[in-house]
Scaffold this motif. Structure first.
Motif, PDB file in Angstrom:
ATOM      1  N   GLY A  28      46.253  38.727  37.563  1.00 33.44           N
ATOM      2  CA  GLY A  28      44.832  38.415  37.667  1.00 33.44           C
ATOM      3  C   GLY A  28      44.093  39.075  36.528  1.00 33.44           C
ATOM      4  O   GLY A  28      44.661  39.852  35.760  1.00 33.44           O
ATOM      5  N   GLY A  29      42.813  38.749  36.418  1.00 30.02           N
ATOM      6  CA  GLY A  29      42.030  39.359  35.358  1.00 30.02           C
ATOM      7  C   GLY A  29      40.737  38.613  35.110  1.00 30.02           C
ATOM      8  O   GLY A  29      40.233  37.883  35.966  1.00 30.02           O
ATOM      9  N   PHE A  30      40.222  38.804  33.905  1.00 36.07           N
ATOM     10  CA  PHE A  30      38.923  38.247  33.535  1.00 36.07           C
ATOM     11  C   PHE A  30      39.085  37.233  32.411  1.00 36.07           C
ATOM     12  O   PHE A  30      40.006  37.321  31.600  1.00 36.07           O
ATOM     13  N   ASN A  31      38.190  36.263  32.394  1.00 33.90           N
ATOM     14  CA  ASN A  31      38.130  35.332  31.284  1.00 33.90           C
ATOM     15  C   ASN A  31      36.689  35.287  30.775  1.00 33.90           C
ATOM     16  O   ASN A  31      35.736  35.533  31.529  1.00 33.90           O
ATOM     17  N   TYR A  59      36.847  34.781  36.220  1.00 35.30           N
ATOM     18  CA  TYR A  59      38.036  35.511  36.670  1.00 35.30           C
ATOM     19  C   TYR A  59      39.159  34.533  37.000  1.00 35.30           C
ATOM     20  O   TYR A  59      38.940  33.318  37.104  1.00 35.30           O
ATOM     21  N   HIS A  60      40.352  35.073  37.181  1.00 38.32           N
ATOM     22  CA  HIS A  60      41.519  34.278  37.570  1.00 38.32           C
ATOM     23  C   HIS A  60      42.479  35.157  38.366  1.00 38.32           C
ATOM     24  O   HIS A  60      42.512  36.382  38.180  1.00 38.32           O
ATOM     25  N   MET A  79      47.621  29.485  38.738  1.00 35.75           N
ATOM     26  CA  MET A  79      46.449  30.352  38.765  1.00 35.75           C
ATOM     27  C   MET A  79      45.227  29.638  39.338  1.00 35.75           C
ATOM     28  O   MET A  79      45.017  28.450  39.082  1.00 35.75           O
ATOM     29  N   TYR A  80      44.416  30.394  40.083  1.00 38.33           N
ATOM     30  CA  TYR A  80      43.077  29.936  40.457  1.00 38.33           C
ATOM     31  C   TYR A  80      42.110  30.543  39.446  1.00 38.33           C
ATOM     32  O   TYR A  80      42.130  31.751  39.210  1.00 38.33           O
ATOM     33  N   THR A  81      41.260  29.705  38.832  1.00 35.92           N
ATOM     34  CA  THR A  81      40.368  30.174  37.769  1.00 35.92           C
ATOM     35  C   THR A  81      38.926  29.770  38.050  1.00 35.92           C
ATOM     36  O   THR A  81      38.660  28.635  38.443  1.00 35.92           O
ATOM     37  N   ARG A  82      37.995  30.713  37.828  1.00 35.31           N
ATOM     38  CA  ARG A  82      36.560  30.430  37.863  1.00 35.31           C
ATOM     39  C   ARG A  82      36.036  30.564  36.418  1.00 35.31           C
ATOM     40  O   ARG A  82      36.214  31.586  35.768  1.00 35.31           O
ATOM     41  N   LEU A 193      46.207  41.247  33.810  1.00 29.20           N
ATOM     42  CA  LEU A 193      47.115  42.323  34.210  1.00 29.20           C
ATOM     43  C   LEU A 193      48.084  41.729  35.217  1.00 29.20           C
ATOM     44  O   LEU A 193      47.673  41.036  36.151  1.00 29.20           O
ATOM     45  N   SER A 194      49.396  41.950  35.024  1.00 25.93           N
ATOM     46  CA  SER A 194      50.384  41.381  35.936  1.00 25.93           C
ATOM     47  C   SER A 194      51.299  42.485  36.474  1.00 25.93           C
ATOM     48  O   SER A 194      51.466  43.535  35.858  1.00 25.93           O
ATOM     49  N   TYR A 195      51.888  42.182  37.630  1.00 35.95           N
ATOM     50  CA  TYR A 195      52.861  43.098  38.233  1.00 35.95           C
ATOM     51  C   TYR A 195      54.061  42.294  38.719  1.00 35.95           C
ATOM     52  O   TYR A 195      53.927  41.344  39.495  1.00 35.95           O
TER      53      TYR A 195
END
Length: 197
Positions: A28-31, A59-60, A79-82, A193-195
């Motif tokens: 997840g993270g920011f766009n 975000y996503h 991914m879900y993206t806004r 950032l991924s895990y």
């Protein structure tokens, strides 16, 4: 559709079996970016009034898998993206499902580069802070691209990418009297950032 899903599952299963290393995880993270121009039609001016969208943050969040063979990897994601854009007096909001399929290579230690197509399905597009109403986009599913670089530190991963679009995908005003259109193609930077489990 069922045949297509079967082929996709078979393909990813085959790649997973051949891969020297396979990872699955969340990210997840920011766009930060915008859609294309807003065109307000004007009866007194055939050219109309074109307004460029201003970038805003979004975000996503979603899932990824990664199959690596000899330093080269395939990384499909869901991914879900806004995505948000500002047009002078109102905001334009798009919610979409992104499915990038990236091909990458490890270039130096934990550093990698990657690029590939990104399939996008528009879930919702709407205007905020205005009485104007917008209709659905012309195409629910479009293809764009993503390219960027990443850093893998154990189970953690960091990505910086740019996303663009190949084809037009316009949304028109819901009311004929409003007479406007918005180019809904994304143009944005993506920080993730991924895990890996």
């Amino acid at each position: 559709m069922k045949k297509l899903m079967f082929i996709a599952v078979f393909l990813f299963s085959s790649i997973g079996l051949m891969a020297q290393e396979a990872d699955f995880g969340i990210k997840g993270g920011f766009n930060y970016g915008a859609t294309g121009d807003l065109k307000m039609e004007n009866a007194s001016n055939d050219l109309g009034n074109i307004i460029e969208g201003k970038e805003k943050s979004g975000y996503h969040i979603g899932l990824f898998s990664r199959f690596e063979i000899v330093g080269i990897f395939l990384q499909p994601e869901l991914m879900y993206t806004r995505l948000n854009t500002e047009y002078e007096t109102f905001n334009y909001k798009i919610d979409k499902i992104d499915a990038p399929i990236l091909l990458g290579v490890n270039v130096f230690g934990p550093l990698n580069i990657k690029a590939g197509p990104s399939f996008q399905y528009i879930l919702n597009n709407e205007l905020e802070d205005t009485q104007l109403k917008i209709g659905d986009v012309e195409k629910d599913i479009t293809v764009g691209y993503q390219l960027g670089a990443g850093l893998n530190l154990g189970r953690l991963g960091f990505d910086v990418r740019y996303e663009g679009a190949f084809t037009d995908n316009t949304a028109f005003s819901e009311e004929a009297s409003d007479n406007f259109s918005i180019d809904s193609r994304p143009s944005q930077w993506i920080l993730s950032l991924s895990y890996a489990f």
